[in-house]
Scaffold this motif. Structure first.
Motif, mmCIF file in Angstrom:
data_model
loop_
_atom_site.group_PDB
_atom_site.id
_atom_site.type_symbol
_atom_site.label_atom_id
_atom_site.label_comp_id
_atom_site.label_asym_id
_atom_site.label_seq_id
_atom_site.Cartn_x
_atom_site.Cartn_y
_atom_site.Cartn_z
ATOM 1 N N GLU A 20 36.680 40.680 38.485
ATOM 2 C CA GLU A 20 35.737 40.699 39.508
ATOM 3 C C GLU A 20 36.101 41.297 41.087
ATOM 4 N N GLN A 21 37.294 41.431 41.325
ATOM 5 C CA GLN A 21 37.662 42.039 42.770
ATOM 6 C C GLN A 21 37.899 43.505 42.462
ATOM 7 N N ASP A 22 38.306 43.978 41.620
ATOM 8 C CA ASP A 22 38.755 45.452 41.335
ATOM 9 C C ASP A 22 37.468 46.536 40.742
ATOM 10 N N ILE A 71 40.588 51.501 22.786
ATOM 11 C CA ILE A 71 38.690 51.752 22.685
ATOM 12 C C ILE A 71 38.448 51.604 24.174
ATOM 13 N N ARG A 72 37.576 52.503 24.382
ATOM 14 C CA ARG A 72 36.987 52.654 25.652
ATOM 15 C C ARG A 72 35.476 52.637 25.594
ATOM 16 N N VAL A 73 34.943 51.331 26.159
ATOM 17 C CA VAL A 73 33.890 51.232 26.039
ATOM 18 C C VAL A 73 33.247 50.460 27.307
ATOM 19 N N THR A 74 31.749 50.701 27.417
ATOM 20 C CA THR A 74 31.329 50.114 29.107
ATOM 21 C C THR A 74 30.850 48.769 28.664
ATOM 22 N N MET A 75 31.323 47.912 29.453
ATOM 23 C CA MET A 75 31.101 46.553 29.580
ATOM 24 C C MET A 75 30.261 45.947 30.624
ATOM 25 N N ASP A 76 29.502 45.180 30.416
ATOM 26 C CA ASP A 76 28.548 44.457 31.617
ATOM 27 C C ASP A 76 29.295 43.696 32.828
ATOM 28 N N SER A 77 30.217 42.996 32.373
ATOM 29 C CA SER A 77 30.810 41.778 33.140
ATOM 30 C C SER A 77 32.377 41.410 32.694
ATOM 31 N N PRO A 78 32.758 40.960 33.460
ATOM 32 C CA PRO A 78 34.300 40.366 33.214
ATOM 33 C C PRO A 78 34.207 39.379 32.109
ATOM 34 N N ASP A 79 33.387 38.698 31.993
ATOM 35 C CA ASP A 79 33.011 37.643 31.197
ATOM 36 C C ASP A 79 32.868 38.598 29.688
ATOM 37 N N ILE A 82 36.230 39.545 28.566
ATOM 38 C CA ILE A 82 36.982 38.273 28.172
ATOM 39 C C ILE A 82 36.533 38.122 26.601
ATOM 40 N N GLN A 83 35.205 38.055 26.444
ATOM 41 C CA GLN A 83 34.664 37.836 25.358
ATOM 42 C C GLN A 83 35.028 38.737 23.821
ATOM 43 N N LYS A 84 35.018 39.732 24.267
ATOM 44 C CA LYS A 84 35.549 40.667 23.120
ATOM 45 C C LYS A 84 37.134 40.326 22.668
ATOM 46 N N TYR A 85 38.036 40.153 23.863
ATOM 47 C CA TYR A 85 39.466 39.852 23.678
ATOM 48 C C TYR A 85 39.490 38.360 22.791
ATOM 49 N N LEU A 86 38.464 37.371 23.117
ATOM 50 C CA LEU A 86 38.618 36.384 22.225
ATOM 51 C C LEU A 86 38.244 36.271 20.733
#
Length: 97
Positions: A20-22, A71-79, A82-86
């Motif tokens: 969120e910060q970076d 894997i390089r991918v465009t993500m919408d948010s920090p959540d 994290i959801q992909k990691y989970l």
């Protein structure tokens, strides 16, 4: 809650705060995983990113026992990150870097 669950929860809370910060979202994100060099394990990781614009690169270890998956991918948010990691954490033998 087990000690492992508590550490995992703390890790993701720190990761969310850092992202969120970076980072300005949506943004490119680089996932790195190590999985046993079994086609089904690699396919499971790749399948988690189906339907995205992900650029996936794999490289076998020197002994061929493990495969690194970047894997390089465009993500919408920090959540979403994290959801992909989970999601991939259920894959047997996977290590997230």
């Amino acid at each position: 809650m087990t000690q492992k669950d508590k550490k995992t929860e703390e890790f993701y809370a720190r990761l969310r705060e850092q992202l969120e910060q970076d980072t300005t979202w949506p943004s490119q994100y680089m996932y790195k995983f190590i999985v046993p060099s079994e086609l089904d394990k690699i396919a499971e990781v790749e399948a988690a990113f189906d339907g995205t614009d992900a650029l996936i690169k794999t490289r076998d270890s020197s002994k061929g026992t493990y495969t690194s998956v970047s894997i390089r991918v465009t993500m919408d948010s920090p959540d979403a990150v994290i959801q992909k990691y989970l999601e991939v954490s259920d894959i047997e033998g996977i290590i997230s870097l």
